[in-house]
Design an enzyme around this catalytic site. Structure first.
Site, short mmCIF file in Angstrom:
data_model
loop_
_atom_site.label_atom_id
_atom_site.label_comp_id
_atom_site.label_asym_id
_atom_site.label_seq_id
_atom_site.Cartn_x
_atom_site.Cartn_y
_atom_site.Cartn_z
N HIS A 1 0.85 -1.21 0.00
CA HIS A 1 0.00 0.00 0.00
C HIS A 1 0.88 1.26 0.00
O HIS A 1 0.56 2.24 -0.67
CB HIS A 1 -0.91 0.02 1.23
CG HIS A 1 -1.91 -1.08 1.26
ND1 HIS A 1 -1.83 -2.13 2.15
CD2 HIS A 1 -3.03 -1.31 0.51
CE1 HIS A 1 -2.85 -2.95 1.95
NE2 HIS A 1 -3.59 -2.47 0.97
N GLY B 1 -2.73 -2.56 -7.23
CA GLY B 1 -1.51 -3.36 -7.22
C GLY B 1 -1.58 -4.53 -8.21
O GLY B 1 -2.63 -5.16 -8.37
#
Ligand code: PAF
Length: 285
Positions: free
Chosen positions: A37, A147
């Protein structure tokens, strides 16, 4: 950092930013933030003037018997990470406001949403697409950061954004890995020490299969996937899938196009997914 719970307040603040001509980068999360993150937040910080993030453990994307109740919710450390990474807005919606009793709508991406993760976790991607559509409708960012670790999710959300003309640029950032190759994930904390010792075998298998495709030793991506299935059949858990697909639509690999090698593996304490992209004639991502 402003922490806002109501969609109307988020909408108002983001409109003010846009009125000043400030591009907004948005990182949606379920919390339990880690270095993966952080990488998304840093990229957003670099590319956009304002960075907004959300934390919402989305009940719609968990199936019966999955880990919704025990999903980690380390709120204080999440807030610290968001502040360290320069996030200006944390959107923290309440489940009962996002999904009131009368809520009836689902966003469903057919095709991409029905294979691999979609087949293994029925309803999961409808839940993901629905919540991300709602978050995007509120924040209206210029860029959405996702991601590569969740490669199918990224492909599916890119499709949704294009199909619904949402006008946000989808930026997919490389998978962040531990030094031994294990892809970082909020669920890694569930692993017992012996499971954690075994887990890097997933990335080793993916990397070796990618090498075989590149070197021509295992000629086709399908054969490389079959080799992964044989290799992972020997592990301590249950292989759910090991497949080779086209990164654009998660359909069968096409000659001359990059290939995604993707695996899902169920250990007693956690279900792990990982993937690598093989650029035919080129390098991995
Ligand atoms: O990848 C995740 O953490 C979630 O699926 C997302 C995109 C935040 C939607 O709940």
């Amino acid at each position: 950092m402003r922490t806002l719970r109501a969609a109307e307040s988020v909408r108002r603040l983001c409109w003010t930013w846009r009125a000043h001509g400030d591009p907004i980068g948005f990182v949606p999360t379920m919390g339990a933030l880690h270095s993966g993150h952080r990488a998304l937040l840093r990229r957003a910080r670099k590319e956009t003037r304002r960075v907004a993030a959300s934390i919402f453990v989305n009940p719609l994307q968990f199936g019966p018997g999955e880990d919704y109740d025990r999903y980690p919710r380390p709120f204080a450390s999440d807030v610290r990470i968001l502040k360290e990474e320069g996030v200006e807005l944390l959107y923290l919606p309440r489940a009962e406001r996002l999904y009131p009793e009368e809520f009836q709508t689902r966003v469903s991406v057919t095709g991409i949403g029905k294979v691999l993760e979609g087949a293994a976790r029925p309803g999961h991607f409808d839940g993901v697409a629905t919540v991300v559509a709602k978050l995007l409708a509120t924040v209206v960012p210029d860029r959405l950061y996702l991601g590569q670790k969740d490669a199918q999710q990224a492909t599916l959300l890119r499709r949704m954004v294009a199909d619904l003309d949402l006008g946000v640029r989808v930026v997919v950032c490389p998978t962040v890995r531990e030094p031994d190759g294990l892809a970082v994930s909020s669920r890694n904390r569930y692993l017992t020490p012996p499971e954690r010792d075994w887990a890097p075998a997933l990335y080793r298998t993916l990397s070796e299969a990618a090498d075989r495709i590149r070197s021509g030793e295992t000629v086709s991506p399908e054969k490389a996937a079959a080799w992964m299935r044989r290799r992972l059949a020997r592990g301590p858990g249950r292989l759910e899938y090991a497949a080779a697909v086209d990164p654009r639509d998660f359909g069968p690999p096409k000659r001359g196009r990059p290939v995604v090698l993707a695996v899902a593996y169920r250990l007693p304490s956690a279900r792990l997914i990982d993937n690598v992209v093989v650029k035919t004639g080129g390098r991995d991502r």
